[in-house]
Design a protein around this motif. Sequence first.
Motif, PDB file in Angstrom:
ATOM      1  N   GLU A   1       0.833  -1.213   0.000  1.00  0.00           N
ATOM      2  CA  GLU A   1       0.000   0.000   0.000  1.00  0.00           C
ATOM      3  C   GLU A   1       0.861   1.254   0.000  1.00  0.00           C
ATOM      4  N   SER A   2       1.919   1.232   0.812  1.00  0.00           N
ATOM      5  CA  SER A   2       2.805   2.389   0.870  1.00  0.00           C
ATOM      6  C   SER A   2       3.530   2.600  -0.454  1.00  0.00           C
ATOM      7  N   ALA A   3       4.070   1.518  -1.018  1.00  0.00           N
ATOM      8  CA  ALA A   3       4.849   1.630  -2.252  1.00  0.00           C
ATOM      9  C   ALA A   3       3.996   2.038  -3.442  1.00  0.00           C
ATOM     10  N   SER A   4       2.754   1.581  -3.487  1.00  0.00           N
ATOM     11  CA  SER A   4       1.911   1.825  -4.653  1.00  0.00           C
ATOM     12  C   SER A   4       1.146   3.145  -4.583  1.00  0.00           C
ATOM     13  N   SER A   5       1.298   3.880  -3.499  1.00  0.00           N
ATOM     14  CA  SER A   5       0.632   5.185  -3.393  1.00  0.00           C
ATOM     15  C   SER A   5       1.405   6.225  -4.203  1.00  0.00           C
ATOM     16  N   VAL A   6       0.769   7.366  -4.468  1.00  0.00           N
ATOM     17  CA  VAL A   6       1.442   8.444  -5.197  1.00  0.00           C
ATOM     18  C   VAL A   6       2.646   8.914  -4.385  1.00  0.00           C
ATOM     19  N   ASP A   7       3.798   8.968  -5.015  1.00  0.00           N
ATOM     20  CA  ASP A   7       5.064   9.317  -4.370  1.00  0.00           C
ATOM     21  C   ASP A   7       5.522   8.254  -3.378  1.00  0.00           C
ATOM     22  N   GLY A   8       4.945   7.049  -3.474  1.00  0.00           N
ATOM     23  CA  GLY A   8       5.344   5.972  -2.577  1.00  0.00           C
ATOM     24  C   GLY A   8       6.816   5.629  -2.714  1.00  0.00           C
ATOM     25  N   PHE A   9       7.329   5.680  -3.930  1.00  0.00           N
ATOM     26  CA  PHE A   9       8.757   5.492  -4.171  1.00  0.00           C
ATOM     27  C   PHE A   9       9.480   6.838  -4.227  1.00  0.00           C
ATOM     28  N   LEU A  10       8.943   7.745  -5.009  1.00  0.00           N
ATOM     29  CA  LEU A  10       9.636   8.996  -5.298  1.00  0.00           C
ATOM     30  C   LEU A  10       9.956   9.809  -4.045  1.00  0.00           C
ATOM     31  N   ALA A  11       9.024   9.850  -3.079  1.00  0.00           N
ATOM     32  CA  ALA A  11       9.213  10.692  -1.898  1.00  0.00           C
ATOM     33  C   ALA A  11       9.792   9.942  -0.705  1.00  0.00           C
ATOM     34  N   ASN A  12      10.101   8.677  -0.881  1.00  0.00           N
ATOM     35  CA  ASN A  12      10.643   7.869   0.214  1.00  0.00           C
ATOM     36  C   ASN A  12      12.122   7.596  -0.061  1.00  0.00           C
ATOM     37  N   ASP A  13      12.990   8.238   0.706  1.00  0.00           N
ATOM     38  CA  ASP A  13      14.429   8.097   0.474  1.00  0.00           C
ATOM     39  C   ASP A  13      14.912   6.657   0.626  1.00  0.00           C
ATOM     40  N   LEU A  14      14.181   5.863   1.396  1.00  0.00           N
ATOM     41  CA  LEU A  14      14.588   4.473   1.616  1.00  0.00           C
ATOM     42  C   LEU A  14      14.494   3.643   0.336  1.00  0.00           C
ATOM     43  N   ILE A  15      13.507   3.938  -0.501  1.00  0.00           N
ATOM     44  CA  ILE A  15      13.277   3.103  -1.686  1.00  0.00           C
ATOM     45  C   ILE A  15      13.265   3.890  -2.994  1.00  0.00           C
ATOM     46  N   ARG A  16      13.486   5.180  -2.934  1.00  0.00           N
ATOM     47  CA  ARG A  16      13.465   6.006  -4.142  1.00  0.00           C
ATOM     48  C   ARG A  16      14.448   5.451  -5.171  1.00  0.00           C
ATOM     49  N   ILE A  17      13.996   5.326  -6.415  1.00  0.00           N
ATOM     50  CA  ILE A  17      14.831   4.770  -7.469  1.00  0.00           C
ATOM     51  C   ILE A  17      15.548   5.893  -8.207  1.00  0.00           C
ATOM     52  N   GLY A  18      16.864   5.864  -8.134  1.00  0.00           N
ATOM     53  CA  GLY A  18      17.663   6.847  -8.854  1.00  0.00           C
ATOM     54  C   GLY A  18      18.010   6.343 -10.243  1.00  0.00           C
ATOM     55  N   LEU A  19      18.843   7.061 -10.930  1.00  0.00           N
ATOM     56  CA  LEU A  19      19.267   6.652 -12.259  1.00  0.00           C
ATOM     57  C   LEU A  19      20.179   5.428 -12.168  1.00  0.00           C
ATOM     58  N   PRO A  20      20.198   4.592 -13.196  1.00  0.00           N
ATOM     59  CA  PRO A  20      21.111   3.433 -13.204  1.00  0.00           C
ATOM     60  C   PRO A  20      22.550   3.862 -12.958  1.00  0.00           C
ATOM     61  N   ASP A  21      23.340   2.962 -12.384  1.00  0.00           N
ATOM     62  CA  ASP A  21      24.725   3.290 -12.006  1.00  0.00           C
ATOM     63  C   ASP A  21      25.535   3.840 -13.178  1.00  0.00           C
ATOM     64  N   GLU A  22      25.368   3.224 -14.357  1.00  0.00           N
ATOM     65  CA  GLU A  22      26.179   3.669 -15.492  1.00  0.00           C
ATOM     66  C   GLU A  22      25.811   5.089 -15.921  1.00  0.00           C
ATOM     67  N   VAL A  23      24.543   5.486 -15.671  1.00  0.00           N
ATOM     68  CA  VAL A  23      24.132   6.854 -15.995  1.00  0.00           C
ATOM     69  C   VAL A  23      24.642   7.813 -14.932  1.00  0.00           C
ATOM     70  N   GLN A  24      24.604   7.389 -13.664  1.00  0.00           N
ATOM     71  CA  GLN A  24      25.101   8.236 -12.583  1.00  0.00           C
ATOM     72  C   GLN A  24      26.580   8.576 -12.775  1.00  0.00           C
ATOM     73  N   LYS A  25      27.338   7.635 -13.349  1.00  0.00           N
ATOM     74  CA  LYS A  25      28.770   7.864 -13.543  1.00  0.00           C
ATOM     75  C   LYS A  25      29.034   9.001 -14.526  1.00  0.00           C
ATOM     76  N   VAL A  26      28.066   9.248 -15.404  1.00  0.00           N
ATOM     77  CA  VAL A  26      28.251  10.323 -16.387  1.00  0.00           C
ATOM     78  C   VAL A  26      27.222  11.432 -16.182  1.00  0.00           C
ATOM     79  N   GLU A  27      26.622  11.449 -14.980  1.00  0.00           N
ATOM     80  CA  GLU A  27      25.552  12.424 -14.720  1.00  0.00           C
ATOM     81  C   GLU A  27      26.020  13.860 -14.920  1.00  0.00           C
ATOM     82  N   SER A  28      27.197  14.179 -14.404  1.00  0.00           N
ATOM     83  CA  SER A  28      27.683  15.552 -14.528  1.00  0.00           C
ATOM     84  C   SER A  28      27.856  15.937 -15.993  1.00  0.00           C
TER      85      SER A  28
END
Length: 238
Positions: A58-85
Amino acid sequence: MKNKFGSFLLAVLFFMMSCTTAEVNKFIQGATEASLTEADVSNGLKEALVKGVGTGVESASSVDGFLANDLIRIGLPDEVQKVESTLRRIGLGSEMDKVITTINRGAENAAIEAKPIFINAIKQLTIKDAWDILKGEDDAATSYLQRTTTDQLVSLFKPHVQESLDQVGATRYYGDLVSTYNNFPTTSKKLDPDLNTYVTNRAIEGLFKLIAEEEKAIRENPLERSSSLLKRVFAAQD
């Protein structure tokens, strides 16, 4: 008679004041390991798992369940983060932010699909599994679910993740981002445009984190035990 009752009441109060919270809880519930039947343990653990799964999904599937939760927020894939700058420097910052938002929306939309799989695994819980979980670490039940459901979750989750990613435009946004970067003249290592596998794995990982938190709360906090059966089973281990 009143004096005898008063003395008894004082004795009980003194006993409770001298005990730890866990000891008082066990005294009130009257639960000991010896008093629990195999059915009690099995049913209690299944109830706890269903509760944890329900809360986590219920928590994960709510609006901002992932985006606003630092514990489970999904960032960019590692290979993209390496060239983020580099990506931001060449003017792709807004596209990156859009991708982050949409992949988390995709995970939120797809999360609800996990619940039936979890419930089915809970139904397969054996008596031995139940005792092992009851005596185990704070995340023993979550670990059981990881062992028994991860492969099935991945195979059944992927189509729903893909559908959700397409629905919110994440596939297109990420594909455009990767394509732009890969076609840049100075790019030496190409980025993988496959977003589904990454989001699927991270979404499932996030669900398990939420379930583990709920399991820990049920074990540690008597107020989280929502039924008399849960109280009896977990009080015996306090």
